[in-house]
Structure formats: C-alpha cells, structure tokens
Motif scaffolding. Structure first.
Motif, PDB file in Angstrom:
ATOM      1  N   MET A   1       0.819  -1.197   0.000  1.00 18.93           N
ATOM      2  CA  MET A   1       0.000   0.000   0.000  1.00 18.93           C
ATOM      3  C   MET A   1       0.863   1.261   0.000  1.00 18.93           C
ATOM      4  SD  MET A   1      -3.085   0.717  -0.190  1.00 18.93           S
ATOM      5  CE  MET A   1      -4.350   1.821   0.178  1.00 18.93           C
ATOM      6  N   VAL A   2       1.999   1.201   0.707  1.00 20.82           N
ATOM      7  CA  VAL A   2       2.890   2.354   0.747  1.00 20.82           C
ATOM      8  C   VAL A   2       3.448   2.649  -0.637  1.00 20.82           C
ATOM      9  CG1 VAL A   2       5.053   3.234   1.704  1.00 20.82           C
ATOM     10  CG2 VAL A   2       3.475   1.983   3.171  1.00 20.82           C
ATOM     11  N   VAL A   3       3.706   1.590  -1.402  1.00 21.11           N
ATOM     12  CA  VAL A   3       4.235   1.780  -2.753  1.00 21.11           C
ATOM     13  C   VAL A   3       3.223   2.510  -3.619  1.00 21.11           C
ATOM     14  CG1 VAL A   3       4.996   0.575  -4.831  1.00 21.11           C
ATOM     15  CG2 VAL A   3       5.730  -0.230  -2.601  1.00 21.11           C
ATOM     16  N   LEU A   4       1.960   2.150  -3.506  1.00 21.09           N
ATOM     17  CA  LEU A   4       0.922   2.789  -4.308  1.00 21.09           C
ATOM     18  C   LEU A   4       0.766   4.259  -3.936  1.00 21.09           C
ATOM     19  CD1 LEU A   4      -1.357   2.502  -6.393  1.00 21.09           C
ATOM     20  CD2 LEU A   4      -2.880   1.981  -4.490  1.00 21.09           C
ATOM     21  N   GLU A   5       0.770   4.568  -2.647  1.00 11.95           N
ATOM     22  CA  GLU A   5       0.605   5.958  -2.211  1.00 11.95           C
ATOM     23  C   GLU A   5       1.774   6.822  -2.661  1.00 11.95           C
ATOM     24  OE1 GLU A   5       0.230   5.373   1.939  1.00 11.95           O
ATOM     25  OE2 GLU A   5      -1.913   4.926   1.844  1.00 11.95           O
ATOM     26  N   SER A   6       2.999   6.339  -2.474  1.00 14.30           N
ATOM     27  CA  SER A   6       4.153   7.145  -2.888  1.00 14.30           C
ATOM     28  C   SER A   6       4.222   7.266  -4.404  1.00 14.30           C
ATOM     29  CB  SER A   6       5.444   6.557  -2.329  1.00 14.30           C
ATOM     30  OG  SER A   6       5.692   5.294  -2.883  1.00 14.30           O
ATOM     31  N   THR A   7       3.745   6.250  -5.120  1.00 15.04           N
ATOM     32  CA  THR A   7       3.719   6.331  -6.583  1.00 15.04           C
ATOM     33  C   THR A   7       2.732   7.404  -7.036  1.00 15.04           C
ATOM     34  OG1 THR A   7       4.293   4.006  -6.763  1.00 15.04           O
ATOM     35  CG2 THR A   7       3.320   5.034  -8.695  1.00 15.04           C
ATOM     36  N   LEU A   8       1.570   7.449  -6.417  1.00 13.07           N
ATOM     37  CA  LEU A   8       0.586   8.470  -6.783  1.00 13.07           C
ATOM     38  C   LEU A   8       1.083   9.872  -6.454  1.00 13.07           C
ATOM     39  CD1 LEU A   8      -2.734   6.717  -5.724  1.00 13.07           C
ATOM     40  CD2 LEU A   8      -1.843   7.054  -8.021  1.00 13.07           C
ATOM     41  N   VAL A   9       1.692  10.037  -5.290  1.00 10.69           N
ATOM     42  CA  VAL A   9       2.250  11.344  -4.924  1.00 10.69           C
ATOM     43  C   VAL A   9       3.377  11.710  -5.881  1.00 10.69           C
ATOM     44  CG1 VAL A   9       3.541  12.586  -3.147  1.00 10.69           C
ATOM     45  CG2 VAL A   9       1.570  11.207  -2.510  1.00 10.69           C
ATOM     46  N   GLY A  10       4.210  10.736  -6.220  1.00 14.31           N
ATOM     47  CA  GLY A  10       5.297  10.978  -7.169  1.00 14.31           C
ATOM     48  C   GLY A  10       4.792  11.392  -8.535  1.00 14.31           C
ATOM     49  N   LEU A  11       3.724  10.745  -8.998  1.00 15.65           N
ATOM     50  CA  LEU A  11       3.152  11.120 -10.294  1.00 15.65           C
ATOM     51  C   LEU A  11       2.553  12.521 -10.257  1.00 15.65           C
ATOM     52  CD1 LEU A  11       1.467   7.778 -11.376  1.00 15.65           C
ATOM     53  CD2 LEU A  11       3.481   8.863 -12.381  1.00 15.65           C
ATOM     54  N   LEU A  12       1.933  12.879  -9.146  1.00 15.49           N
ATOM     55  CA  LEU A  12       1.376  14.230  -8.995  1.00 15.49           C
ATOM     56  C   LEU A  12       2.485  15.278  -9.024  1.00 15.49           C
ATOM     57  CD1 LEU A  12      -1.136  16.006  -8.388  1.00 15.49           C
ATOM     58  CD2 LEU A  12      -0.561  15.713  -5.975  1.00 15.49           C
ATOM     59  N   ILE A  13       3.534  15.052  -8.259  1.00 12.68           N
ATOM     60  CA  ILE A  13       4.660  15.993  -8.230  1.00 12.68           C
ATOM     61  C   ILE A  13       5.348  16.033  -9.587  1.00 12.68           C
ATOM     62  CG2 ILE A  13       6.931  16.417  -7.195  1.00 12.68           C
ATOM     63  CD1 ILE A  13       5.797  15.402  -4.562  1.00 12.68           C
ATOM     64  N   LEU A  14       5.461  14.895 -10.231  1.00 16.55           N
ATOM     65  CA  LEU A  14       6.060  14.831 -11.567  1.00 16.55           C
ATOM     66  C   LEU A  14       5.261  15.666 -12.561  1.00 16.55           C
ATOM     67  CD1 LEU A  14       8.222  13.416 -13.371  1.00 16.55           C
ATOM     68  CD2 LEU A  14       6.534  11.643 -13.755  1.00 16.55           C
ATOM     69  N   GLY A  15       3.941  15.545 -12.516  1.00 14.51           N
ATOM     70  CA  GLY A  15       3.092  16.329 -13.411  1.00 14.51           C
ATOM     71  C   GLY A  15       3.218  17.825 -13.166  1.00 14.51           C
ATOM     72  N   ILE A  16       3.254  18.218 -11.903  1.00 14.55           N
ATOM     73  CA  ILE A  16       3.435  19.640 -11.574  1.00 14.55           C
ATOM     74  C   ILE A  16       4.787  20.128 -12.066  1.00 14.55           C
ATOM     75  CG2 ILE A  16       3.723  21.269  -9.666  1.00 14.55           C
ATOM     76  CD1 ILE A  16       1.621  19.591  -8.146  1.00 14.55           C
ATOM     77  N   GLY A  17       5.813  19.325 -11.861  1.00 14.71           N
ATOM     78  CA  GLY A  17       7.161  19.716 -12.303  1.00 14.71           C
ATOM     79  C   GLY A  17       7.256  19.896 -13.801  1.00 14.71           C
ATOM     80  N   VAL A  18       6.656  18.987 -14.549  1.00 17.19           N
ATOM     81  CA  VAL A  18       6.681  19.098 -16.015  1.00 17.19           C
ATOM     82  C   VAL A  18       5.908  20.337 -16.464  1.00 17.19           C
ATOM     83  CG1 VAL A  18       5.867  18.005 -18.138  1.00 17.19           C
ATOM     84  CG2 VAL A  18       7.054  16.646 -16.423  1.00 17.19           C
ATOM     85  N   ALA A  19       4.764  20.580 -15.831  1.00 17.39           N
ATOM     86  CA  ALA A  19       3.959  21.760 -16.207  1.00 17.39           C
ATOM     87  C   ALA A  19       4.710  23.051 -15.926  1.00 17.39           C
ATOM     88  CB  ALA A  19       2.635  21.737 -15.454  1.00 17.39           C
ATOM     89  N   VAL A  20       5.374  23.133 -14.783  1.00 16.21           N
ATOM     90  CA  VAL A  20       6.114  24.352 -14.431  1.00 16.21           C
ATOM     91  C   VAL A  20       7.331  24.533 -15.332  1.00 16.21           C
ATOM     92  CG1 VAL A  20       7.486  25.449 -12.614  1.00 16.21           C
ATOM     93  CG2 VAL A  20       5.298  24.411 -12.052  1.00 16.21           C
ATOM     94  N   ALA A  21       8.029  23.437 -15.626  1.00 13.06           N
ATOM     95  CA  ALA A  21       9.245  23.548 -16.445  1.00 13.06           C
ATOM     96  C   ALA A  21       8.930  23.901 -17.892  1.00 13.06           C
ATOM     97  CB  ALA A  21      10.028  22.238 -16.394  1.00 13.06           C
ATOM     98  N   THR A  22       7.813  23.412 -18.420  1.00 13.75           N
ATOM     99  CA  THR A  22       7.522  23.652 -19.831  1.00 13.75           C
ATOM    100  C   THR A  22       6.738  24.937 -20.079  1.00 13.75           C
ATOM    101  OG1 THR A  22       5.539  22.273 -19.690  1.00 13.75           O
ATOM    102  CG2 THR A  22       7.572  21.212 -20.429  1.00 13.75           C
ATOM    103  N   ARG A  23       5.997  25.414 -19.093  1.00 14.36           N
ATOM    104  CA  ARG A  23       5.185  26.623 -19.275  1.00 14.36           C
ATOM    105  C   ARG A  23       5.371  27.593 -18.110  1.00 14.36           C
ATOM    106  NH1 ARG A  23       0.333  25.406 -22.771  1.00 14.36           N
ATOM    107  NH2 ARG A  23       0.900  23.449 -23.724  1.00 14.36           N
ATOM    108  N   PRO A  24       6.556  28.199 -17.998  1.00 18.45           N
ATOM    109  CA  PRO A  24       6.796  29.095 -16.861  1.00 18.45           C
ATOM    110  C   PRO A  24       5.914  30.347 -16.891  1.00 18.45           C
ATOM    111  CG  PRO A  24       8.653  29.146 -18.364  1.00 18.45           C
ATOM    112  CD  PRO A  24       7.738  28.067 -18.826  1.00 18.45           C
ATOM    113  N   GLN A  25       5.577  30.853 -18.074  1.00 18.65           N
ATOM    114  CA  GLN A  25       4.742  32.053 -18.135  1.00 18.65           C
ATOM    115  C   GLN A  25       3.320  31.758 -17.672  1.00 18.65           C
ATOM    116  OE1 GLN A  25       5.319  33.517 -22.133  1.00 18.65           O
ATOM    117  NE2 GLN A  25       6.902  34.911 -21.411  1.00 18.65           N
ATOM    118  N   LYS A  26       2.780  30.606 -18.038  1.00 15.84           N
ATOM    119  CA  LYS A  26       1.445  30.229 -17.600  1.00 15.84           C
ATOM    120  C   LYS A  26       1.428  30.032 -16.080  1.00 15.84           C
ATOM    121  CE  LYS A  26      -2.770  28.983 -18.531  1.00 15.84           C
ATOM    122  NZ  LYS A  26      -3.765  29.956 -18.936  1.00 15.84           N
TER     123      LYS A  26
END
Length: 72
Positions: A1-26
């Motif tokens: 269960m811990v693996v699933l929770e950290s994977t979901l949090v990791g995917l969320l942070i990963l998505g935020i990071g990609v969005a910020v890195a690719t669209r800094p003006q937005k």
C-alpha cells in the motif's frame, strides 16, 4: 500500500514539475492571479528559476515513483 501511495504522490509531483518547467509564463500568470507576485519576476532570470524549480520537482517525482519499486 505504501508503494501505491508514494507512486501516486510521485506522479502528482512529476506532473506539476513538467507543467512548471515547460510553461513558466502560464505558471506565473496563475501565481500572479492568486498571490502577490510582481511582474518583475518574469525576467529571463525568473523564467530560468521557474524552469529550475520545475526540473527539481520532476526529479523528486521520479524519485518517489522509482525508489519504492526497489524496496522489499
């Protein structure tokens, strides 16, 4: 269960990071609409700073997704 929770949090942070890195003006426009952010933050240095934060967020997200897969 811990693996699933950290994977979901990791995917969320990963998505935020990609969005910020690719669209800094937005990201700046969103931040500017909800917080006090001066328009002087959108210089070349400010854009580079947003991209660096996005890259760090992406790396942290990848770390949270990959590392639990190797834990017993």
């Amino acid at each position: 269960m811990v693996v699933l929770e950290s994977t979901l949090v990791g995917l969320l942070i990963l998505g935020i990071g990609v969005a910020v890195a690719t669209r800094p003006q937005k990201t700046f426009e969103i931040r500017h609409s909800v917080a006090v952010a001066s328009s002087g933050e959108l210089t070349e240095f400010g854009i580079a700073r947003y991209q660096a934060y996005g890259l760090l967020c992406t790396l942290l997200g990848l770390l949270l997704v990959i590392v639990p897969l190797f834990l017993p």
